[in-house]
Scaffold this motif. Structure first.
Motif, PDB file in Angstrom:
ATOM      1  N   ASN A   1       0.976  -1.640   0.185  1.00  0.00           N
ATOM      2  CA  ASN A   1       0.361   0.207   0.607  1.00  0.00           C
ATOM      3  C   ASN A   1       0.883   1.317  -0.121  1.00  0.00           C
ATOM      4  O   ASN A   1       0.389   2.610  -0.697  1.00  0.00           O
ATOM      5  CB  ASN A   1      -0.670   0.409   1.457  1.00  0.00           C
ATOM      6  CG  ASN A   1      -2.727  -1.376   0.919  1.00  0.00           C
ATOM      7  OD1 ASN A   1      -2.208  -1.483  -0.271  1.00  0.00           O
ATOM      8  ND2 ASN A   1      -2.467  -1.144   2.379  1.00  0.00           N
ATOM      9  N   PHE A   2       1.624   1.295   0.720  1.00  0.00           N
ATOM     10  CA  PHE A   2       2.836   2.530   0.539  1.00  0.00           C
ATOM     11  C   PHE A   2       4.073   2.073   0.408  1.00  0.00           C
ATOM     12  O   PHE A   2       5.039   1.225  -0.005  1.00  0.00           O
ATOM     13  CB  PHE A   2       3.394   2.824   2.505  1.00  0.00           C
ATOM     14  CG  PHE A   2       1.712   2.409   2.698  1.00  0.00           C
ATOM     15  CD1 PHE A   2       1.321   4.051   2.511  1.00  0.00           C
ATOM     16  CD2 PHE A   2       0.830   1.766   3.570  1.00  0.00           C
ATOM     17  CE1 PHE A   2      -0.213   4.044   3.432  1.00  0.00           C
ATOM     18  CE2 PHE A   2       0.416   1.481   4.521  1.00  0.00           C
ATOM     19  CZ  PHE A   2      -0.372   3.176   4.075  1.00  0.00           C
ATOM     20  N   LYS A   3       4.865   3.052  -0.589  1.00  0.00           N
ATOM     21  CA  LYS A   3       5.500   3.035  -1.487  1.00  0.00           C
ATOM     22  C   LYS A   3       6.721   4.500  -0.720  1.00  0.00           C
ATOM     23  O   LYS A   3       6.115   5.065   0.207  1.00  0.00           O
ATOM     24  CB  LYS A   3       5.845   3.794  -3.454  1.00  0.00           C
ATOM     25  CG  LYS A   3       5.166   3.091  -3.943  1.00  0.00           C
ATOM     26  CD  LYS A   3       5.136   3.775  -5.226  1.00  0.00           C
ATOM     27  CE  LYS A   3       4.328   3.056  -5.881  1.00  0.00           C
ATOM     28  NZ  LYS A   3       4.673   3.634  -7.170  1.00  0.00           N
ATOM     29  N   ASN A   4       8.179   4.177  -0.578  1.00  0.00           N
ATOM     30  CA  ASN A   4       8.958   4.453   0.160  1.00  0.00           C
ATOM     31  C   ASN A   4       9.428   5.883  -0.629  1.00  0.00           C
ATOM     32  O   ASN A   4       8.893   6.209  -1.686  1.00  0.00           O
ATOM     33  CB  ASN A   4      10.286   3.479   0.512  1.00  0.00           C
ATOM     34  CG  ASN A   4      11.451   3.436  -0.328  1.00  0.00           C
ATOM     35  OD1 ASN A   4      11.023   3.699  -1.516  1.00  0.00           O
ATOM     36  ND2 ASN A   4      11.943   2.621  -0.396  1.00  0.00           N
ATOM     37  N   GLU A   5      10.602   6.418   0.082  1.00  0.00           N
ATOM     38  CA  GLU A   5      11.060   7.654  -0.639  1.00  0.00           C
ATOM     39  C   GLU A   5      11.542   7.604  -1.902  1.00  0.00           C
ATOM     40  O   GLU A   5      11.717   8.600  -3.183  1.00  0.00           O
ATOM     41  CB  GLU A   5      11.989   8.427  -0.068  1.00  0.00           C
ATOM     42  CG  GLU A   5      13.033   7.809   0.780  1.00  0.00           C
ATOM     43  CD  GLU A   5      12.366   7.347   2.060  1.00  0.00           C
ATOM     44  OE1 GLU A   5      13.997   5.852   2.454  1.00  0.00           O
ATOM     45  OE2 GLU A   5      11.862   7.097   2.984  1.00  0.00           O
ATOM     46  N   LYS A   6      11.733   6.385  -2.658  1.00  0.00           N
ATOM     47  CA  LYS A   6      12.632   6.270  -3.698  1.00  0.00           C
ATOM     48  C   LYS A   6      11.849   5.913  -4.524  1.00  0.00           C
ATOM     49  O   LYS A   6      12.208   5.222  -5.432  1.00  0.00           O
ATOM     50  CB  LYS A   6      13.861   4.959  -3.200  1.00  0.00           C
ATOM     51  CG  LYS A   6      14.780   5.477  -2.882  1.00  0.00           C
ATOM     52  CD  LYS A   6      15.624   4.514  -2.338  1.00  0.00           C
ATOM     53  CE  LYS A   6      16.887   5.182  -1.762  1.00  0.00           C
ATOM     54  NZ  LYS A   6      17.946   4.252  -1.073  1.00  0.00           N
ATOM     55  N   ASP A   7      10.494   5.969  -4.438  1.00  0.00           N
ATOM     56  CA  ASP A   7       9.932   5.267  -5.131  1.00  0.00           C
ATOM     57  C   ASP A   7       9.341   3.211  -5.162  1.00  0.00           C
ATOM     58  O   ASP A   7       9.227   3.156  -6.133  1.00  0.00           O
ATOM     59  CB  ASP A   7       8.807   6.205  -6.470  1.00  0.00           C
ATOM     60  CG  ASP A   7       7.668   6.272  -7.225  1.00  0.00           C
ATOM     61  OD1 ASP A   7       6.914   6.439  -6.692  1.00  0.00           O
ATOM     62  OD2 ASP A   7       7.987   6.326  -8.325  1.00  0.00           O
ATOM     63  N   LEU A   8      10.095   2.680  -4.127  1.00  0.00           N
ATOM     64  CA  LEU A   8      10.016   1.535  -4.017  1.00  0.00           C
ATOM     65  C   LEU A   8       8.868   0.940  -3.024  1.00  0.00           C
ATOM     66  O   LEU A   8       8.969   1.957  -2.187  1.00  0.00           O
ATOM     67  CB  LEU A   8      11.319   0.891  -3.690  1.00  0.00           C
ATOM     68  CG  LEU A   8      12.159   1.357  -5.240  1.00  0.00           C
ATOM     69  CD1 LEU A   8      13.754   0.751  -3.713  1.00  0.00           C
ATOM     70  CD2 LEU A   8      11.898   0.724  -5.959  1.00  0.00           C
ATOM     71  N   TYR A   9       7.851  -0.340  -3.287  1.00  0.00           N
ATOM     72  CA  TYR A   9       7.310  -1.233  -2.910  1.00  0.00           C
ATOM     73  C   TYR A   9       8.364  -1.726  -1.307  1.00  0.00           C
ATOM     74  O   TYR A   9       8.510  -2.268  -2.943  1.00  0.00           O
ATOM     75  CB  TYR A   9       6.300  -1.676  -3.132  1.00  0.00           C
ATOM     76  CG  TYR A   9       5.233  -0.783  -3.729  1.00  0.00           C
ATOM     77  CD1 TYR A   9       4.225  -0.538  -2.921  1.00  0.00           C
ATOM     78  CD2 TYR A   9       4.519  -0.995  -4.673  1.00  0.00           C
ATOM     79  CE1 TYR A   9       3.080   0.257  -3.488  1.00  0.00           C
ATOM     80  CE2 TYR A   9       3.537  -0.097  -6.011  1.00  0.00           C
ATOM     81  CZ  TYR A   9       2.880   0.663  -4.761  1.00  0.00           C
ATOM     82  OH  TYR A   9       1.960   0.712  -5.553  1.00  0.00           O
ATOM     83  N   ILE A  10       8.622  -2.022  -0.901  1.00  0.00           N
ATOM     84  CA  ILE A  10       9.547  -2.976   0.255  1.00  0.00           C
ATOM     85  C   ILE A  10       8.694  -3.177   1.047  1.00  0.00           C
ATOM     86  O   ILE A  10       8.220  -2.847   2.127  1.00  0.00           O
ATOM     87  CB  ILE A  10      10.668  -1.737   0.315  1.00  0.00           C
ATOM     88  CG1 ILE A  10      11.469  -1.803  -0.513  1.00  0.00           C
ATOM     89  CG2 ILE A  10      11.623  -3.094   1.634  1.00  0.00           C
ATOM     90  CD1 ILE A  10      12.788  -0.705  -1.023  1.00  0.00           C
ATOM     91  N   ALA A  11       8.962  -5.039   1.388  1.00  0.00           N
ATOM     92  CA  ALA A  11       7.854  -5.596   2.052  1.00  0.00           C
ATOM     93  C   ALA A  11       9.246  -6.563   2.912  1.00  0.00           C
ATOM     94  O   ALA A  11       9.432  -7.072   1.931  1.00  0.00           O
ATOM     95  CB  ALA A  11       6.381  -5.849   2.108  1.00  0.00           C
TER      96      ALA A  11
END
Length: 160
Positions: free
Chosen positions: A57-67
């Motif tokens: 649901n949320f992207k980080n500041e580098k526009d990546l989905y990480i989980a």
């Protein structure tokens, strides 16, 4: 004797019917702390595995989905669900906690329910539709030693 037993039963019956109302007073500082702790928990739960599904649901500041996720004997497949809003190329990467392992992207399921795969530990495919996609992560049935453990999945959608 009969009268005493009837009296005893009626006292027992009426004593069980009484309800105690408990009122706990909460000071205003306690409620603020409770609200802050809930917000911290909500931010901590972003993009985590719940059961056998990871909701991106949320992207980080580098526009990546990480989980972070985990495969075990109960959940031998993990479903990564994300919403694609821009057409382009999807790049994905699985990073096992131990460095190597029998883990891969097994399938990608598009919004119109068509599927493609299998892929490897890295994924590069074109997203030609807007909507909800599902990535299936698991171990390869053709290889020995199924992967059980933690991993990190990264997804990046490069716009056209």
């Amino acid at each position: 004797m009969k009268n005493i037993s009837i009296l005893f039963l009626s006292i027992l019956f009426f004593s069980c019917q009484q309800k105690q109302t408990k009122t706990d007073s909460v000071s205003s500082s306690d409620s603020i702390v409770a609200k802050d702790s809930i917000i911290v928990k909500e931010n901590k739960v972003e993009n985590e595995q719940i059961g056998d599904t990871i909701f991106m649901n949320f992207k980080n500041e580098k526009d990546l989905y990480i989980a972070e996720g985990a495969l075990n004997s109960i959940h031998s497949r993990v479903y990564v669900k994300f919403k694609n809003e821009d057409l382009g190329e999807l790049n994905g990467k699985i990073i096992p906690a131990g460095g190597k392992g029998n883990i891969r992207f097994n399938q990608i399921i598009s919004p119109d329910k068509k599927s493609d795969g299998p892929f490897g530990i890295d994924l590069k495919t074109n997203l030609e539709q807007k909507g909800n996609y599902i990535l299936v992560i698991g171990h390869s049935q053709m290889a020995d030693n199924p992967f059980y453990g933690k991993f990190t999945v990264e997804l990046e959608n490069k716009k056209k």
